[in-house]
Scaffold this motif. Sequence first.
Motif: not given
Length: 380
Positions: A45-50, A77-98
């Motif tokens: 997670g972003c927190n581990a990468m930090n 069926s491929g319907n998205t139930l939740q979508l997280v924008n990690n680039l936004e998270i990276k901007q906010l918290y410094g890193n994103a999930t790897h």
Amino acid sequence: MKAIIIGAGIGGLTTAIALQQRGIAFEIYEAAPELKTVGAGIWLGCNAMNVYEKLGLAAALKERSVLLETVFIKDTSGNTLQLVNNLEIKQLYGNATHAIHRGTLQQILVAAVRTPIQLGKKCIRIEGGTVYFEDGSTAQGDLIIGADGIRSVVREQCVTKAQYRYSGQTCWRATVNMDLPAAEQHNSGEMWSKKGGIRASASQLGDHQVYFWMTKAIPAGSRYTPADAYTLIQQELQAFPKELQEVMQRIDPEQLIHGDLYDFKPIAQWYKDEVVLIGDAAHATTPNLGQGASQAIEDAYILAAYLSKETDINAAFQKYQAKRIKHAQSVVSMSYTLGRITSLKNGIGSRLRNYLIKHTPNWIARRQFHLLYDVNLNVE
Ligand SMILES: Cc1cc2nc3c(=O)[nH]c(=O)nc-3n(C[C@H](O)[C@H](O)[C@H](O)COP(=O)(O)OP(=O)(O)OC[C@H]3O[C@@H](n4cnc5c(N)ncnc54)[C@H](O)[C@@H]3O)c2cc1C
């Protein structure tokens, strides 16, 4: 001051690196006779990468892993139930999930530890600062760090007994030498069945490998031969998109790693006398949030910081626990609850769950990310 670390998993190795950075002497002991580069994938997670930024390892990890730009939950069926924008998270918290192979992560951590890791040293007993190993040898330190995982001997003998909880889910994992189509490599997540309590995922790791996992809601202790497990997974995935089935078909059944998913009820105390716990030994969590290792990594950094700041070891333990326990326990609880929700087998219940997840307001998801990623690594 000399620390004895019991366990050279992700938590123990990260603790060693954090102590090393602070100039604190340590010895590290591992039960396994050798450190094999096995295991499946892991999401850091972003927190581990930090934390790894602070320990000078983030660049090496980024080179051998894949940055997940978006993370989704979909139905079959491929319907998205939740979508997280990690680039936004990276901007906010410094890193994103790897996403990285566990073996690669281990290689990078081991290479950073300048003290030899003592292998084949299974801790069986601790008495007054002395650790006794199964092979008859002993080790002595001013403090002992139990980084020996969910079934921690250190915790059970020296701190407190844990009450284990079966999550209701069993899990199969594997890695495959392949690349996903380019469009899917940085966009990954999991798929939930519309009935039967099945979840599955395929995500690109570094080094041209793909990480596959599937969980199924069944009673604990169910046993399968590799061939039977393979057949079962194949059957369960029939309702899933063909891309996932294609990854599955490339798995060598003998390479499947199978395990029931457990955690334990939060414990109130992480230390006693000269012994302190970190990682899964202190707060094992189900993998539903992909946060177990990330929490261990945070523990390692914070514990080392307090040990370097405080002259009294017990004061350091107390401050470490005060800073970490509530946070780690809320991760354990969130993950456990999510696990119960995703174990629903009934068709109507599963569809209702999928509907509710799809219509969960964005601010709720954002609040969860804030809790996970807005971590203050400074110690007062
Ligand atoms: C299916 C699954 C998927 C997961 N996915 C993720 C994910 O994507 N992201 C994430 O952050 N977390 C994930 N986790 C959780 C993560 O794997 C753990 O939280 C993490 O490995 C904990 O690290 P640790 O060092 O505390 O314990 P461990 O990794 O268990 O390491 C403990 C070490 O101590 C050694 N040891 C044990 N007993 C003794 C003894 N008596 N003497 C000496 N040595 C001993 C063991 O051999 C081992 O090397 C997942 C877990 C599972 C089960």
